[in-house]
Design an enzyme around this catalytic site. Structure first.
Site, PDB file in Angstrom:
ATOM      1  N   TYR A  69       0.598  -1.273  -0.080  1.00  0.00           N
ATOM      2  CA  TYR A  69       0.026  -0.252   0.253  1.00  0.00           C
ATOM      3  C   TYR A  69       0.676   1.175  -0.445  1.00  0.00           C
ATOM      4  CZ  TYR A  69      -4.734  -2.098  -0.457  1.00  0.00           C
ATOM      5  OH  TYR A  69      -5.378  -2.905  -0.963  1.00  0.00           O
ATOM      6  N   ARG A  72       1.909   1.854  -4.074  1.00  0.00           N
ATOM      7  CA  ARG A  72       0.562   2.979  -3.731  1.00  0.00           C
ATOM      8  C   ARG A  72       0.454   4.563  -3.465  1.00  0.00           C
ATOM      9  NH1 ARG A  72      -3.966  -1.003  -3.363  1.00  0.00           N
ATOM     10  NH2 ARG A  72      -5.603   0.372  -5.001  1.00  0.00           N
ATOM     11  N   GLN A 107     -14.735   4.906  -6.545  1.00  0.00           N
ATOM     12  CA  GLN A 107     -13.895   4.115  -5.558  1.00  0.00           C
ATOM     13  C   GLN A 107     -12.793   3.874  -5.545  1.00  0.00           C
ATOM     14  OE1 GLN A 107     -16.136   0.249  -7.120  1.00  0.00           O
ATOM     15  NE2 GLN A 107     -16.296   1.399  -8.423  1.00  0.00           N
ATOM     16  N   VAL A 109      -9.062   5.412  -4.411  1.00  0.00           N
ATOM     17  CA  VAL A 109      -8.176   5.953  -3.376  1.00  0.00           C
ATOM     18  C   VAL A 109      -6.874   6.783  -3.398  1.00  0.00           C
ATOM     19  CG1 VAL A 109      -9.216   3.710  -2.163  1.00  0.00           C
ATOM     20  CG2 VAL A 109      -7.324   3.686  -3.338  1.00  0.00           C
ATOM     21  N   HIS A 125     -14.358   3.807  -1.122  1.00  0.00           N
ATOM     22  CA  HIS A 125     -13.542   2.542  -0.737  1.00  0.00           C
ATOM     23  C   HIS A 125     -12.531   3.484   0.392  1.00  0.00           C
ATOM     24  CE1 HIS A 125     -14.906   0.123  -3.908  1.00  0.00           C
ATOM     25  NE2 HIS A 125     -15.531   0.007  -3.110  1.00  0.00           N
ATOM     26  N   GLY A 198     -15.053   3.657 -15.457  1.00  0.00           N
ATOM     27  CA  GLY A 198     -14.052   3.078 -16.037  1.00  0.00           C
ATOM     28  C   GLY A 198     -14.258   2.389 -14.390  1.00  0.00           C
ATOM     29  N   THR A 199     -15.053   1.528 -14.475  1.00  0.00           N
ATOM     30  CA  THR A 199     -15.992   0.591 -13.275  1.00  0.00           C
ATOM     31  C   THR A 199     -15.920  -0.779 -14.142  1.00  0.00           C
ATOM     32  OG1 THR A 199     -16.321  -0.150 -11.612  1.00  0.00           O
ATOM     33  CG2 THR A 199     -17.310   1.510 -12.884  1.00  0.00           C
ATOM     34  N   ASN A 224     -16.405   3.627 -21.585  1.00  0.00           N
ATOM     35  CA  ASN A 224     -15.288   2.243 -20.854  1.00  0.00           C
ATOM     36  C   ASN A 224     -15.032   2.250 -22.110  1.00  0.00           C
ATOM     37  OD1 ASN A 224     -14.206  -0.256 -19.894  1.00  0.00           O
ATOM     38  ND2 ASN A 224     -15.245  -0.554 -18.007  1.00  0.00           N
ATOM     39  N   PRO A 225     -14.248   1.468 -22.268  1.00  0.00           N
ATOM     40  CA  PRO A 225     -13.434   1.061 -23.076  1.00  0.00           C
ATOM     41  C   PRO A 225     -13.831  -0.644 -23.701  1.00  0.00           C
ATOM     42  CG  PRO A 225     -11.849   1.316 -21.919  1.00  0.00           C
ATOM     43  CD  PRO A 225     -12.998   2.296 -21.370  1.00  0.00           C
TER      44      PRO A 225
HETATM   45  C1  BV8 Z   1     -18.816  -5.373   2.075  1.00  0.00           C
HETATM   46  C2  BV8 Z   1      -9.682  -0.414  -1.647  1.00  0.00           C
HETATM   47  C3  BV8 Z   1     -20.221  -6.363   4.121  1.00  0.00           C
HETATM   48  C4  BV8 Z   1      -8.339  -1.357  -1.199  1.00  0.00           C
HETATM   49  C5  BV8 Z   1     -11.662  -2.253  -2.967  1.00  0.00           C
HETATM   50  C6  BV8 Z   1     -22.507  -9.063  -3.083  1.00  0.00           C
HETATM   51  C7  BV8 Z   1     -22.867  -9.377  -3.914  1.00  0.00           C
HETATM   52  C8  BV8 Z   1     -21.245 -10.140  -4.200  1.00  0.00           C
HETATM   53  C9  BV8 Z   1     -20.433  -9.520  -3.006  1.00  0.00           C
HETATM   54  C10 BV8 Z   1     -19.894  -8.642  -2.305  1.00  0.00           C
HETATM   55  C11 BV8 Z   1     -21.722  -8.140  -2.442  1.00  0.00           C
HETATM   56  N1  BV8 Z   1     -22.123  -7.387  -0.849  1.00  0.00           N
HETATM   57  C12 BV8 Z   1     -20.358  -6.978  -0.445  1.00  0.00           C
HETATM   58  C13 BV8 Z   1     -19.131  -8.657  -1.183  1.00  0.00           C
HETATM   59  C14 BV8 Z   1     -18.426  -9.152  -0.814  1.00  0.00           C
HETATM   60  C15 BV8 Z   1     -17.151  -7.729  -1.388  1.00  0.00           C
HETATM   61  C16 BV8 Z   1     -17.538  -7.783  -3.120  1.00  0.00           C
HETATM   62  O1  BV8 Z   1     -18.247  -6.724  -3.414  1.00  0.00           O
HETATM   63  N2  BV8 Z   1     -16.761  -8.670  -3.889  1.00  0.00           N
HETATM   64  C17 BV8 Z   1     -16.674  -8.854  -5.680  1.00  0.00           C
HETATM   65  C18 BV8 Z   1     -15.135  -8.618  -5.750  1.00  0.00           C
HETATM   66  C19 BV8 Z   1     -17.236  -9.641  -6.098  1.00  0.00           C
HETATM   67  N3  BV8 Z   1     -17.398  -6.412  -1.194  1.00  0.00           N
HETATM   68  C20 BV8 Z   1     -17.510  -6.169   0.079  1.00  0.00           C
HETATM   69  O2  BV8 Z   1     -16.545  -6.751   0.096  1.00  0.00           O
HETATM   70  C21 BV8 Z   1     -16.952  -4.416  -0.060  1.00  0.00           C
HETATM   71  N4  BV8 Z   1     -17.629  -5.111   2.080  1.00  0.00           N
HETATM   72  O3  BV8 Z   1     -19.842  -5.306   1.786  1.00  0.00           O
HETATM   73  O4  BV8 Z   1     -18.935  -5.516   3.405  1.00  0.00           O
HETATM   74  C22 BV8 Z   1     -19.932  -5.425   5.073  1.00  0.00           C
HETATM   75  C23 BV8 Z   1     -21.238  -4.535   5.720  1.00  0.00           C
HETATM   76  C24 BV8 Z   1     -20.810  -4.072   7.111  1.00  0.00           C
HETATM   77  C25 BV8 Z   1     -20.102  -3.970   7.854  1.00  0.00           C
HETATM   78  C26 BV8 Z   1     -18.936  -5.222   7.805  1.00  0.00           C
HETATM   79  C27 BV8 Z   1     -18.815  -5.437   6.593  1.00  0.00           C
HETATM   80  C28 BV8 Z   1     -16.126  -3.798   0.284  1.00  0.00           C
HETATM   81  C29 BV8 Z   1     -15.604  -3.291  -1.573  1.00  0.00           C
HETATM   82  C30 BV8 Z   1     -14.429  -2.384  -1.596  1.00  0.00           C
HETATM   83  C31 BV8 Z   1     -13.350  -3.571  -1.493  1.00  0.00           C
HETATM   84  N5  BV8 Z   1     -12.234  -3.059  -1.863  1.00  0.00           N
HETATM   85  N6  BV8 Z   1     -10.400  -1.419  -2.888  1.00  0.00           N
HETATM   86  C32 BV8 Z   1      -7.376  -0.597  -2.395  1.00  0.00           C
HETATM   87  O5  BV8 Z   1      -7.613   0.006  -2.844  1.00  0.00           O
HETATM   88  O6  BV8 Z   1      -6.250  -2.208  -2.487  1.00  0.00           O
HETATM   89  S1  BV8 Z   1     -11.864  -2.863  -4.308  1.00  0.00           S
HETATM   90  C33 BV8 Z   1     -10.977  -2.659  -5.594  1.00  0.00           C
HETATM   91  O7  BV8 Z   1     -12.501  -2.814  -7.008  1.00  0.00           O
HETATM   92  C34 BV8 Z   1     -11.045  -0.885  -5.425  1.00  0.00           C
HETATM   93  O8  BV8 Z   1     -11.983  -0.090  -4.761  1.00  0.00           O
HETATM   94  C35 BV8 Z   1     -11.897  -0.428  -6.977  1.00  0.00           C
HETATM   95  O9  BV8 Z   1     -12.522   1.004  -7.342  1.00  0.00           O
HETATM   96  C36 BV8 Z   1     -12.479  -1.536  -6.287  1.00  0.00           C
HETATM   97  C37 BV8 Z   1     -13.493  -1.895  -8.251  1.00  0.00           C
HETATM   98  O10 BV8 Z   1     -12.987  -1.789  -9.201  1.00  0.00           O
HETATM   99  P1  BV8 Z   1     -13.041  -1.264 -10.568  1.00  0.00           P
HETATM  100  O11 BV8 Z   1     -12.242   0.495 -10.003  1.00  0.00           O
HETATM  101  O12 BV8 Z   1     -14.394  -1.487 -11.083  1.00  0.00           O
HETATM  102  O13 BV8 Z   1     -11.265  -1.238 -11.637  1.00  0.00           O
HETATM  103  P2  BV8 Z   1     -11.782  -2.363 -12.414  1.00  0.00           P
HETATM  104  O14 BV8 Z   1      -9.972  -2.772 -12.472  1.00  0.00           O
HETATM  105  O15 BV8 Z   1     -12.092  -3.619 -11.897  1.00  0.00           O
HETATM  106  O16 BV8 Z   1     -11.925  -2.460 -13.644  1.00  0.00           O
HETATM  107  C38 BV8 Z   1     -11.045  -0.868 -14.143  1.00  0.00           C
HETATM  108  C39 BV8 Z   1     -12.415  -0.217 -15.395  1.00  0.00           C
HETATM  109  O17 BV8 Z   1     -11.539   0.885 -16.153  1.00  0.00           O
HETATM  110  C40 BV8 Z   1     -12.395  -0.960 -16.741  1.00  0.00           C
HETATM  111  O18 BV8 Z   1     -14.044  -2.148 -17.118  1.00  0.00           O
HETATM  112  C41 BV8 Z   1     -11.208  -1.242 -16.976  1.00  0.00           C
HETATM  113  O19 BV8 Z   1     -11.835  -1.300 -18.623  1.00  0.00           O
HETATM  114  C42 BV8 Z   1     -11.768  -0.008 -17.792  1.00  0.00           C
HETATM  115  N7  BV8 Z   1     -11.650   0.906 -17.759  1.00  0.00           N
HETATM  116  C43 BV8 Z   1      -9.749   0.976 -18.741  1.00  0.00           C
HETATM  117  N8  BV8 Z   1      -8.988   2.447 -19.260  1.00  0.00           N
HETATM  118  C44 BV8 Z   1     -10.142   2.754 -18.952  1.00  0.00           C
HETATM  119  C45 BV8 Z   1     -11.113   2.260 -18.258  1.00  0.00           C
HETATM  120  N9  BV8 Z   1     -11.944   3.034 -18.179  1.00  0.00           N
HETATM  121  C46 BV8 Z   1     -12.232   4.806 -18.538  1.00  0.00           C
HETATM  122  N10 BV8 Z   1     -10.915   4.910 -19.552  1.00  0.00           N
HETATM  123  C47 BV8 Z   1     -10.840   4.375 -19.353  1.00  0.00           C
HETATM  124  N11 BV8 Z   1      -8.760   4.988 -19.736  1.00  0.00           N
END
Ligand code: BV8
Length: 256
Positions: A69, A72, A107, A109, A125, A198-199, A224-225
């Site tokens: 971290y 980062r 989302q 950080v 986040h 971008g998500t 999103n691309p």
């Molecule tokens: C919680 C911080 C409960 C740390 C992050 C319901 C259903 C399924 C699962 C769950 C659910 N509820 C909870 C869950 C579990 C879990 C979850 O979602 N799991 C997933 C993986 C299945 N969620 C949690 O645990 C959350 N907590 O619900 O807790 C609770 C409630 C009360 C009390 C106690 C507990 C917490 C989730 C937060 C996790 N932390 N980050 C760190 O940074 O290390 S998540 C991490 O993923 C980042 O924050 C990031 O922002 C986030 C999402 O990713 P994206 O931002 O979308 O990035 P990604 O790479 O995936 O995509 C990038 C996109 O950009 C792509 O589409 C790409 O095509 C596009 N792109 C590329 N270039 C460009 C572009 N777009 C535009 N322009 C460009 N140039």
């Protein structure tokens, strides 16, 4: 969903009273910050999220987790807001000057939206730039400009209540900051134009916020691309990088 025209989306911006923009890591890609799931250079292509972005990982190996971290944090500090961040901040300013509203939910950080001039950014986040005491939760922002001396860094070095420092981000399995999440859901439920930028829309509960906008009858746009698992939920899609799309939308919506 056919690619929409920039002109059409810009016209929606010019007419909207309340816009919500939800950004993910893609919005910072053009600032040189790797996303999470981009196959080639995504952060998760090298590590499993569970190895690093969970309280258990921190418990098990605080040195490894805090070093990752801190790297980062430094990369975020050395990066600059890109044209997309800047255009979104300008859009917010322009709409507010007309008595309208643009709510920025992220989302991310890296605090790049704030450094681009955006106001009242809702960080779902948390932030890499703030760390906190692992047990007291006491926040610290006056952190070293270069790497911590050792890992895991200690909070209030040398004082009796020394404790481990951790990044003030939300790990998997941790709840999102109540106030930010509450405000984000309120704004999404009241907007008339919603952008997802971008998500990959895989992380919950952030991924579910668009549903509130849809329920409120807002028009929705995905920028999103590539296609995402939620693309079919959106009224419009703009396939391209946000750093190119948003400056054009700003120019077209407010040409003067
Ligand atoms: C919680 C911080 C409960 C740390 C992050 C319901 C259903 C399924 C699962 C769950 C659910 N509820 C909870 C869950 C579990 C879990 C979850 O979602 N799991 C997933 C993986 C299945 N969620 C949690 O645990 C959350 N907590 O619900 O807790 C609770 C409630 C009360 C009390 C106690 C507990 C917490 C989730 C937060 C996790 N932390 N980050 C760190 O940074 O290390 S998540 C991490 O993923 C980042 O924050 C990031 O922002 C986030 C999402 O990713 P994206 O931002 O979308 O990035 P990604 O790479 O995936 O995509 C990038 C996109 O950009 C792509 O589409 C790409 O095509 C596009 N792109 C590329 N270039 C460009 C572009 N777009 C535009 N322009 C460009 N140039």
């Amino acid at each position: 969903m056919a690619q929409d025209t920039l002109e059409h989306i810009a016209a929606l911006i010019a007419q909207a009273d309340h816009i919500v923009i939800m950004t993910g890591a893609g919005a910072s890609k053009e600032s040189g910050i790797p996303t999470f799931r981009d196959a080639l250079d995504g952060l998760w292509s090298k590590y499993e999220p569970g190895e690093l972005a969970t309280p258990e990982a921190f418990e098990k190996n605080p040195a490894l987790v805090t070093q990752w971290y801190d790297e980062r944090r430094l990369s975020a500090l050395q990066s600059k807001p890109n044209a997309g961040h800047i255009a979104m901040a300008k859009l917010q300013k322009r709409l507010e000057s007309q008595g309208k509203k643009l709510t920025l939910i992220t989302q991310n950080v890296d605090e790049l939206h704030q450094r681009a001039g955006a106001k009242d950014v809702l960080e779902l986040h948390g932030s890499l730039i703030t760390w906190r005491g692992a047990s007291t939760g006491e926040k610290q922002r006056n952190l070293p400009e270069d790497a911590f001396e050792s890992y895991p860094p200690k909070h209030r070095e040398g004082t009796p209540q020394e404790e481990l420092l951790r990044p003030d981000v939300v790990w998997f399995g941790e709840g999102l900051p109540e106030d930010a999440l509450q405000e984000a859901t309120t704004q999404a439920s009241q907007c008339n134009l919603y952008f997802s930028v971008g998500t990959s829309s895989v992380v919950w509960p952030a991924a579910g916020i668009v549903d509130l906008a849809i329920k409120a009858g807002a028009t929705t746009v995905e920028v999103n691309p590539t296609e995402t698992i939620l693309s079919s939920e959106y009224d419009h899609v703009l396939r391209g990088p946000s750093g190119e799309i948003f400056p054009k939308l700003l120019e077209l919506a407010f040409p003067d």
